[in-house]
Enzyme design. Structure first.
Site, PDB file in Angstrom:
ATOM      1  N   CYS A 266       0.789  -2.133   4.754  1.00 56.21           N
ATOM      2  CA  CYS A 266       0.142  -1.874   6.048  1.00 56.21           C
ATOM      3  C   CYS A 266      -1.141  -1.092   5.747  1.00 56.21           C
ATOM      4  CB  CYS A 266       1.083  -1.168   7.033  1.00 56.21           C
ATOM      5  SG  CYS A 266       1.543   0.525   6.606  1.00 56.21           S
TER       6      CYS A 266
ATOM      7  N   ASP B 211       1.301  -6.087   7.832  1.00 51.70           N
ATOM      8  CA  ASP B 211       0.710  -6.148   9.169  1.00 51.70           C
ATOM      9  C   ASP B 211      -0.752  -6.591   9.010  1.00 51.70           C
ATOM     10  OD1 ASP B 211      -0.739  -3.894   8.436  1.00 51.70           O
ATOM     11  OD2 ASP B 211      -0.031  -2.636  10.095  1.00 51.70           O
TER      12      ASP B 211
ATOM     13  N   HIS C  41      21.620   8.633 -12.552  1.00 54.25           N
ATOM     14  CA  HIS C  41      20.853   8.113 -11.415  1.00 54.25           C
ATOM     15  C   HIS C  41      21.722   7.246 -10.506  1.00 54.25           C
ATOM     16  CE1 HIS C  41      17.472   9.864 -13.341  1.00 54.25           C
ATOM     17  NE2 HIS C  41      17.699   9.154 -14.438  1.00 54.25           N
TER      18      HIS C  41
ATOM     19  N   THR D 296      -1.782   2.206   5.686  1.00 55.38           N
ATOM     20  CA  THR D 296      -1.535   3.354   4.810  1.00 55.38           C
ATOM     21  C   THR D 296      -0.351   3.146   3.882  1.00 55.38           C
ATOM     22  OG1 THR D 296      -0.073   4.299   6.470  1.00 55.38           O
ATOM     23  CG2 THR D 296      -2.394   4.994   6.542  1.00 55.38           C
TER      24      THR D 296
ATOM     25  N   HIS E 112      14.743   5.331 -11.769  1.00 47.46           N
ATOM     26  CA  HIS E 112      15.598   6.401 -11.252  1.00 47.46           C
ATOM     27  C   HIS E 112      16.176   6.118  -9.874  1.00 47.46           C
ATOM     28  CE1 HIS E 112      13.998   9.869 -14.021  1.00 47.46           C
ATOM     29  NE2 HIS E 112      14.423   8.808 -14.695  1.00 47.46           N
TER      30      HIS E 112
END
Ligand code: RB5
Length: 149
Positions: A65, A8, A133, A67, A98
């Site tokens: 973005c 963004d 996994h 955060t 994993h």
């Protein structure tokens, strides 16, 4: 290997740094935007990069973005996407080993370009370990199917 990248407005400048890093490493990428710091909505760009991965055109996606939270939440709503929001290299490596993560998310207001590049390298250098996994990743896919409408 080709990388789908998108951001963004909050992540636009860090995405430009990411492009420089991928070019230095001679890694192909497709930039799904955004193309400036003009305000846009992060879910739109999470979806564009995810489609690049799900179509098979790109092996991995990297989204940014402010955060890293909104864009990773949006990407993870798309079945088949496992987007790891990582701000350290260990987590990024383990997200491949994993979790068989196929996307990576960053917050441009949280980390700088140097750390981002280290994390990208750790992610791309990691490999899924399979074994126990695989069973766990299969359970994630079962959850996707269970809650699909
Ligand atoms: C945009 O201002 C900001 O909310 C966005 O970049 C992101 O941080 C959301 O999670």
């Amino acid at each position: 290997m080709k990388i789908a990248i998108a951001s963004d407005h909050g992540g636009y400048e860090l995405k430009e740094e990411l492009k420089k890093h991928l070019e230095e490493r001679k890694l192909a990428y497709r930039d799904y935007g955004t193309d400036s710091t003009a305000s846009v909505d992060y879910p739109d760009y999470a979806e564009k990069a995810a489609e690049g991965v799900l179509s098979g055109e790109c092996t991995f996606g990297i989204v940014i973005c402010g955060t890293g939270i909104g864009i990773s939440i949006a990407a993870n709503k798309i079945p088949g996407i496992r987007c790891a929001h990582c701000h350290d290299g260990y987590s990024a490596k383990m997200a491949r080993a994993h979790n068989d993560a196929n996307m990576l998310a960053f917050g441009a207001r949280v980390i700088g370009a140097g750390l981002m590049c280290e994390i990208v390298d750790a992610f791309l250098g990691g490999a899924f370990e399979g074994g126990r996994h695989s069973r766990r990743v299969e359970k994630i896919k079962e959850i996707e199917r269970k809650y699909a409408k």
